[in-house]
Design a protein around this motif. Structure first.
Motif, PDB file in Angstrom:
ATOM      1  N   GLU A  32       0.809  -1.228   0.000  1.00  0.00           N
ATOM      2  CA  GLU A  32       0.000   0.000   0.000  1.00  0.00           C
ATOM      3  C   GLU A  32       0.841   1.275   0.000  1.00  0.00           C
ATOM      4  O   GLU A  32       0.503   2.259  -0.665  1.00  0.00           O
ATOM      5  N   HIS A  33       1.932   1.266   0.739  1.00  0.00           N
ATOM      6  CA  HIS A  33       2.813   2.435   0.794  1.00  0.00           C
ATOM      7  C   HIS A  33       4.253   2.047   0.454  1.00  0.00           C
ATOM      8  O   HIS A  33       5.201   2.621   0.986  1.00  0.00           O
ATOM      9  N   ALA A  37       4.272   3.264  -4.688  1.00  0.00           N
ATOM     10  CA  ALA A  37       3.266   4.250  -4.297  1.00  0.00           C
ATOM     11  C   ALA A  37       3.850   5.667  -4.206  1.00  0.00           C
ATOM     12  O   ALA A  37       3.103   6.618  -3.976  1.00  0.00           O
ATOM     13  N   THR A  39       4.857   9.230  -5.072  1.00  0.00           N
ATOM     14  CA  THR A  39       4.357  10.169  -6.084  1.00  0.00           C
ATOM     15  C   THR A  39       5.335  11.291  -6.391  1.00  0.00           C
ATOM     16  O   THR A  39       5.113  12.062  -7.332  1.00  0.00           O
ATOM     17  N   GLY A  53       0.997  16.597  -2.953  1.00  0.00           N
ATOM     18  CA  GLY A  53       0.793  15.377  -2.197  1.00  0.00           C
ATOM     19  C   GLY A  53       1.169  15.459  -0.737  1.00  0.00           C
ATOM     20  O   GLY A  53       1.165  14.435  -0.038  1.00  0.00           O
ATOM     21  N   ASP A 103      -4.785   8.922   3.721  1.00  0.00           N
ATOM     22  CA  ASP A 103      -4.298   7.627   3.234  1.00  0.00           C
ATOM     23  C   ASP A 103      -2.917   7.739   2.597  1.00  0.00           C
ATOM     24  O   ASP A 103      -2.442   6.804   1.952  1.00  0.00           O
ATOM     25  N   THR A 104      -2.255   8.873   2.810  1.00  0.00           N
ATOM     26  CA  THR A 104      -0.900   9.087   2.297  1.00  0.00           C
ATOM     27  C   THR A 104       0.106   8.978   3.430  1.00  0.00           C
ATOM     28  O   THR A 104      -0.140   9.468   4.535  1.00  0.00           O
ATOM     29  N   PRO A 119       6.106  11.585  -0.667  1.00  0.00           N
ATOM     30  CA  PRO A 119       4.742  11.128  -0.397  1.00  0.00           C
ATOM     31  C   PRO A 119       4.486   9.767  -1.053  1.00  0.00           C
ATOM     32  O   PRO A 119       4.933   9.513  -2.182  1.00  0.00           O
ATOM     33  N   ARG A 120       3.770   8.921  -0.343  1.00  0.00           N
ATOM     34  CA  ARG A 120       3.421   7.592  -0.860  1.00  0.00           C
ATOM     35  C   ARG A 120       1.896   7.437  -0.793  1.00  0.00           C
ATOM     36  O   ARG A 120       1.337   7.419   0.307  1.00  0.00           O
ATOM     37  N   HIS A 121       1.277   7.331  -1.971  1.00  0.00           N
ATOM     38  CA  HIS A 121      -0.178   7.254  -2.042  1.00  0.00           C
ATOM     39  C   HIS A 121      -0.584   5.941  -2.688  1.00  0.00           C
ATOM     40  O   HIS A 121      -0.106   5.609  -3.781  1.00  0.00           O
ATOM     41  N   HIS A 124      -1.483   5.672  -6.481  1.00  0.00           N
ATOM     42  CA  HIS A 124      -0.557   6.100  -7.535  1.00  0.00           C
ATOM     43  C   HIS A 124      -0.635   5.144  -8.728  1.00  0.00           C
ATOM     44  O   HIS A 124      -0.576   3.917  -8.548  1.00  0.00           O
TER      45      HIS A 124
END
Length: 276
Positions: A32-33, A37, A39, A53, A103-104, A119-121, A124
């Motif tokens: 998930e991260h 992910a 960005t 982000g 959720d980031t 940032p990890r979304h 992505h």
């Protein structure tokens, strides 16, 4: 190809074990991260800046990384809610802190002496579209025995990075010597993540042809009492820079450019174009 066999495992069992390992590796990459992910890769300076982000404005200085959050903005750091100005402090080299924003996850890190945020979304597109990493079929012939030779003292080794102008410095505790294609070869080793393990960054004659041009990585378990190590090139993996431009991966030291074709392990990711 002439590669020295160290054992004769059942081919079906060997393949199933490799497939399970490879599925797990790709699952962690695409978590998930995870790295897929990310960005953006944003370099911090003394001047406060806002970035896509991420909330607030970010800066760095003698006291370390700081964020100034706007009205109504909030981050979770270590499970605690922070508002207004928050000082992350001085981040150690190759260290990092995660800050959660909805959720980031915002990674606050230091790479090559520079403070960065990433940032990890989970939404992505790179992560959403990921379909797995191409690889050579597992073959027990690519499992070889080598020996670990420790240096008298660890050698500080400067290597380049996937980001132009960035350098990493690692202490190399020794080297691994082995044979491939009837040739004695060696790779400078760095310390691995698990206690006693080693990591080998390398390129070979397949690099830029069927495998990622910049680097591949092979993790080796702790050497035996006599220095014996087992190198399973079927488990040579891509580093995150093979998939995304937002990674700062180290490049192999010059002496780790193997003059043979290692037709084993992971190949060029789909994200970088068709595989030969």
């Amino acid at each position: 190809m002439s590669v020295r066999d160290t054992s004769a495992p059942d081919p079906e069992v060997f393949a199933k074990e490799w497939e399970a390992w490879h599925r797990d590796k790709d699952a962690r990459l695409a978590s998930e991260h995870g790295f897929l992910a990310i960005t953006g890769l944003h370099w911090l300076s003394a001047e406060p800046q806002s970035f896509p982000g991420a909330p607030g404005t970010w800066s760095t200085g003698p006291e370390g990384v700081a964020v100034e959050l706007g009205e109504g903005e909030e981050l979770l750091v270590g499970g605690e809610a922070v508002r207004g100005r928050h000082l992350f402090g001085v981040i150690p080299e190759r260290g990092g802190v995660d800050a959660v924003w909805g959720d980031t996850v915002i990674e606050v890190a230091k790479r090559g002496g520079n403070d960065v945020i990433r940032p990890r979304h989970p939404g992505h597109p790179l992560r959403v579209a990921f379909s797995g990493t191409p690889a050579y079929e597992p073959d027990p012939r690519w499992v070889v025995t080598g020996r670990y030779e420790a240096f008298d003292v660890p050698r500080p080794t400067t290597v380049g990075a996937s980001v132009e102008g960035l350098q990493h410095v690692y202490d190399a505790p020794g080297r691994v010597v082995f044979r491939l294609n009837e040739r004695e070869l060696s790779l400078t080793a760095f310390n691995g993540h698990a206690p006693g393990s080693l990591t080998l960054l390398f390129t070979d004659a397949t690099s830029g042809v069927t495998t990622y041009a910049a680097n591949r990585n092979l993790t080796v378990g702790a050497p035996g009492p006599d220095g014996t190590v087992v190198l399973d090139f079927n488990r040579a993996t891509n580093l995150p820079c093979a998939y995304t431009d937002f990674a700062t991966c180290p490049l192999p030291p010059a002496e780790n450019r193997l003059p043979v074709a290692v037709e084993a392990g992971e190949r060029i990711p789909h994200e970088r174009g068709p595989v030969a």
